[in-house]
Design a protein around this motif. Structure first.
Motif, short mmCIF file in Angstrom:
data_model
loop_
_atom_site.label_atom_id
_atom_site.label_comp_id
_atom_site.label_asym_id
_atom_site.label_seq_id
_atom_site.Cartn_x
_atom_site.Cartn_y
_atom_site.Cartn_z
N GLY A 148 0.67 -1.20 -0.13
CA GLY A 148 0.11 0.03 -0.19
C GLY A 148 0.89 1.23 0.09
O GLY A 148 2.07 1.39 0.52
N ALA A 149 0.20 2.41 -0.50
CA ALA A 149 0.90 3.67 -0.69
C ALA A 149 -0.08 4.61 -0.61
O ALA A 149 -1.42 4.25 -0.97
CB ALA A 149 1.74 3.61 -1.98
N GLY A 150 0.08 5.96 -0.40
CA GLY A 150 -0.85 6.99 -0.12
C GLY A 150 -0.50 8.39 -0.23
O GLY A 150 0.81 8.67 -0.21
N LEU A 151 -1.23 9.23 -0.84
CA LEU A 151 -1.09 10.67 -1.22
C LEU A 151 -2.07 11.35 -0.18
O LEU A 151 -3.40 11.11 -0.59
CB LEU A 151 -1.24 10.90 -2.56
N THR A 152 -2.03 12.26 0.31
CA THR A 152 -2.91 12.91 1.06
C THR A 152 -2.57 14.62 1.16
O THR A 152 -1.55 14.95 0.84
CB THR A 152 -3.15 12.83 2.69
N THR A 153 -3.72 15.43 1.18
CA THR A 153 -3.46 16.93 1.39
C THR A 153 -4.81 17.62 2.08
O THR A 153 -5.72 16.93 2.01
CB THR A 153 -3.25 17.51 0.01
N VAL A 171 -5.30 9.69 -2.26
CA VAL A 171 -5.46 8.83 -3.16
C VAL A 171 -4.57 7.45 -2.80
O VAL A 171 -3.48 7.80 -2.14
CB VAL A 171 -4.69 9.30 -4.69
N PHE A 172 -4.99 6.62 -2.55
CA PHE A 172 -4.41 5.28 -2.04
C PHE A 172 -4.54 3.98 -2.81
O PHE A 172 -5.35 3.58 -3.60
CB PHE A 172 -4.93 4.94 -0.79
#
Length: 302
Positions: A148-153, A171-172
């Protein structure tokens, strides 16, 4: 002679999780994967729960509230923003089956003792099990993981519980198997996943549920050189911002026979990122640097 199939990688250096390499019956290929049993064992049992004990989230959309994050998994590239900090406990973190809850037969959750963090590439968040890297937009936070990997803001107090933190955009990624998503094709996976994504991103816990939705996209796409499929909904919530949710599925560019699922969610709010950012992220997804690389014998017996 060993028949074709997945076997322990004879070229494994001991760094990172043990992987399997595809033996075609006569030689070792460049196809690598994390063993499915490992992926399933490290799964978190919480809703949309992105896997591994690195990106710990109760849901994955723009309304995803953060339960915790291992700073060791942060992508500290030039384009990565400061890591958001979540509360030490949340609605699911202390409950059975919450983030970090052990699977049957395990003593603890999170990252397995023999699973080290994958190497990170500046400006990308890497999902080692899926064999992909996600580009980290400027000002966003990227988190890499073995699974798993993720992007947050855009962190802000959640509308239904100000003590929790939500994000304007998220986005994960995860292997479909880690989400218990059984599907034969990318289209089937995306169409099955979208309702779960919507419910976990903008559902009862924080937004008091979704009153309606409409389909904005349902189409074939190409991601990281693979033919995939995406479904995008616009959802109307009972409380707080409405949102966009998207489920994207495609074959892993490095792990033969494995589907990857990427769940996205953006608030519909002037402070939230535009959907053009989501399009840019999708265009920038690539095979993880070094995945499938490494020189081992080109022939001989397995």
């Amino acid at each position: 002679m060993t028949p074709p199939g997945w076997h322990p990688d004879p070229g494994h250096s001991g760094i990172g999780p043990a992987q399997e390499r595809w033996w075609d019956g006569t030689r070792w290929t460049d196809q690598l994967r994390v063993p499915p049993a490992t992926v399933r064992r490290r799964r978190m049992r919480v809703g949309a729960g992105i896997t591994a004990g690195v990106v710990l989230l109760a849901a994955v959309g723009g309304g995803a509230f953060l339960l915790g994050q291992d700073s060791g998994g942060r992508t500290d590239g030039a384009t990565a923003g400061p890591a958001p900090t979540g509360p030490s406990s949340g609605p699911s973190s202390g409950a059975p089956g919450g983030p970090g809850a052990p699977e049957d037969g395990e003593e603890g959750g999170g990252q397995a003792p023999d699973q080290k963090m994958p190497p990170t590439e500046e400006g990308y968040a890497t999902d080692l099990a899926s064999g992909i890297s996600l580009p980290v937009p400027k000002g966003w936070t990227g988190s890499s993981g073995v699974v798993g990997a993720g992007l947050t803001t855009g962190e802000y107090p959640c509308p239904g519980d100000a003590g929790q933190k939500c994000v304007r955009g998220g986005v994960f990624s995860a292997p479909a198997a880690a989400l218990d998503l059984k599907a034969a094709t990318a289209e089937e996976a995306a169409k099955k996943d979208i309702a779960v994504n919507a419910a976990e991103s903008y559902g009862e816990a924080i937004y008091e549920g979704i009153t309606s939705h409409r389909t904005l996209k349902s189409e074939a796409v190409t991601v990281a050189g693979q033919k995939g499929y995406l479904v995008r909904w616009e959802v109307v919530t009972k409380k707080g911002d409405d949102g966009y949710v998207e489920s994207l599925a495609f074959p892993s560019p490095t792990a033969k026979g494995q589907l990857v699922v990427i769940r996205s969610g953006f608030d519909i709010n002037d402070k939230a990122p535009k959907l053009s950012v989501l399009e840019d992220i999708k265009k920038g997804i690539k095979a993880a640097s070094g995945a499938g690389a490494g020189s081992v014998g080109s022939g001989g017996n397995a």
